[in-house]
Write an enzyme that holds these catalytic residues in place. Structure first.
Site, PDB file in Angstrom:
ATOM      1  N   LEU A 241       0.889  -1.173   0.000  1.00 14.28           N
ATOM      2  CA  LEU A 241       0.000   0.000   0.000  1.00 14.28           C
ATOM      3  C   LEU A 241       0.927   1.223   0.000  1.00 14.28           C
ATOM      4  O   LEU A 241       1.235   1.788   1.056  1.00 14.28           O
ATOM      5  CB  LEU A 241      -0.904  -0.022   1.228  1.00 14.28           C
ATOM      6  CG  LEU A 241      -2.214  -0.784   1.077  1.00 14.28           C
ATOM      7  CD1 LEU A 241      -3.020  -0.754   2.360  1.00 14.28           C
ATOM      8  CD2 LEU A 241      -3.056  -0.219  -0.073  1.00 14.28           C
ATOM      9  N   HIS A 242       1.342   1.609  -1.198  1.00 13.47           N
ATOM     10  CA  HIS A 242       2.374   2.653  -1.307  1.00 13.47           C
ATOM     11  C   HIS A 242       1.933   3.998  -0.704  1.00 13.47           C
ATOM     12  O   HIS A 242       2.552   4.527   0.206  1.00 13.47           O
ATOM     13  CB  HIS A 242       2.696   2.937  -2.779  1.00 13.47           C
ATOM     14  CG  HIS A 242       3.070   1.752  -3.600  1.00 13.47           C
ATOM     15  ND1 HIS A 242       4.332   1.221  -3.607  1.00 13.47           N
ATOM     16  CD2 HIS A 242       2.351   1.011  -4.484  1.00 13.47           C
ATOM     17  CE1 HIS A 242       4.386   0.213  -4.452  1.00 13.47           C
ATOM     18  NE2 HIS A 242       3.199   0.056  -4.996  1.00 13.47           N
ATOM     19  N   ASP A 243       0.893   4.570  -1.302  1.00 15.14           N
ATOM     20  CA  ASP A 243       0.593   5.985  -1.052  1.00 15.14           C
ATOM     21  C   ASP A 243       0.139   6.313   0.375  1.00 15.14           C
ATOM     22  O   ASP A 243       0.458   7.413   0.880  1.00 15.14           O
ATOM     23  CB  ASP A 243      -0.434   6.484  -2.080  1.00 15.14           C
ATOM     24  CG  ASP A 243       0.129   6.480  -3.495  1.00 15.14           C
ATOM     25  OD1 ASP A 243       1.364   6.496  -3.645  1.00 15.14           O
ATOM     26  OD2 ASP A 243      -0.672   6.453  -4.451  1.00 15.14           O
TER      27      ASP A 243
END
Ligand code: BDR
Ligand code: CA
Length: 312
Positions: A241-243
């Site tokens: 879950l990058h952002d």
């Protein structure tokens, strides 16, 4: 305590959507506006998706401004192969009823930074940096007024996800990234080195679903959808879950560790275009311009995320 003023610059994208939800769920943050950019999918879709997410959160009051529809000097590269045709594949949500805010995202960035007291607005770019760089070029007076930029982009030890050397957000608009990294604004970077340690697991996705709310259901469905890509590619248990790491940093900075180093953007390399050349070992003598993160307490991150999403 006064809420911290932020602008989220984004190309939703399922992980962008979760980042927006995390911000809207958090009273410590005052989201002045959301600016959209072409990236994961073209601008009309990112601008639609940002409003879908606001409505899912019951926040039709948030202003969403459409921004640049292409990188500063290159053809747009998109990532439907990760995010699906809509950019938000995984669950069918109603089309938004709230309109886009009037005006261009770049004008909103410039006007807001001029209106608000200097050093009080934090920019949170979680897509290509086209809008921010365009605003800085057009109105250099706003640059010293930015409190901080906390962005998702780049990679060093983890190298690239879109080419062997480059991460997607930087690769899509390397010229824009170059302007931002040379701006002199304090920068915190959440590269793949961090986000690839923030992996979903079955238990983490089921915890979202178990919230029993439309938000929990949507986040679990989005995650289920884009997990397939990273699991097949990396053989990992889940997907990064990058952002949301950007927003989590604003809420709990101690979840992250990194180094204040020099980071340059490769804008010419044939094989390395868009690489974030981070001087992690401080071998160049070039001045530090960014806090480049490398570690995350993934358990703490998912606990924070789940607890906050439960508020929506
Ligand atoms: C970044 O690229 C996009 O696909 C994601 O939304 C994230 O911002 C990861 O490389
Ligand atoms: Ca993104």
């Amino acid at each position: 305590m006064r809420a911290r003023k932020i602008i989220i610059d984004t190309d939703p994208g399922q992980d962008d959507a979760v980042a927006i939800l995390l911000a809207l769920a958090s009273a410590e943050l005052d989201v002045l506006g959301i600016t959209t950019v072409a990236g994961n999918v073209p601008l009309p879709l990112t601008s639609k998706n940002a409003r879908v997410v606001c409505e899912l959160a019951g926040r039709e009051d948030v202003r969403v401004f459409a921004g640049c529809d292409r990188p500063m000097a290159r053809k747009l590269v998109t990532a439907e192969y990760v995010h699906g045709k809509s950019g938000l594949d995984g669950i069918a949500l109603p089309d938004p009823t709230m309109p886009l805010a009037e005006g261009h995202a770049v004008d909103f960035l410039i006007e807001t930074l001029r209106e608000e007291a200097p050093g009080t607005v934090t920019l949170c770019p979680i897509g290509p940096l086209t809008n921010v760089a365009t605003a800085f070029l057009r109105a250099p007076d706003i640059v010293p007024r930015v409190a901080e930029i906390v962005l998702m982009g780049g990679a060093y030890f983890e190298v690239g996800n879109v080419t062997p050397a480059a991460e997607f957000n930087i690769y899509v608009d390397p010229e824009a990234a170059d302007i931002v990294f040379k701006s002199g604004v304090p920068i915190v970077v959440m590269p793949l080195d961090v986000t690839h340690k923030a992996l979903t697991t079955r238990a983490r996705v089921e915890a979202f679903r178990a919230l029993g709310t439309p938000v929990g259901h949507a986040v679990a469905s989005w995650t289920d959808f884009f997990e397939r890509f990273d699991m097949a590619k990396y053989g990992s248990e889940g997907a990064p879950l990058h952002d949301p790491c950007v927003i989590a940093y604003l809420l709990e900075p101690d979840l992250f560790t990194g180094r204040h180093v020099n980071v340059e953007i490769e804008v010419k390399g044939e094989l390395t275009l868009g690489m974030t050349v981070a001087d992690w070992w401080r071998v160049t003598g070039r001045p530090a311009n960014a806090m480049f993160m490398g570690g995350i307490d993934a358990g703490g991150f998912y606990a924070l995320l789940t607890e906050r999403l439960a508020r929506l």
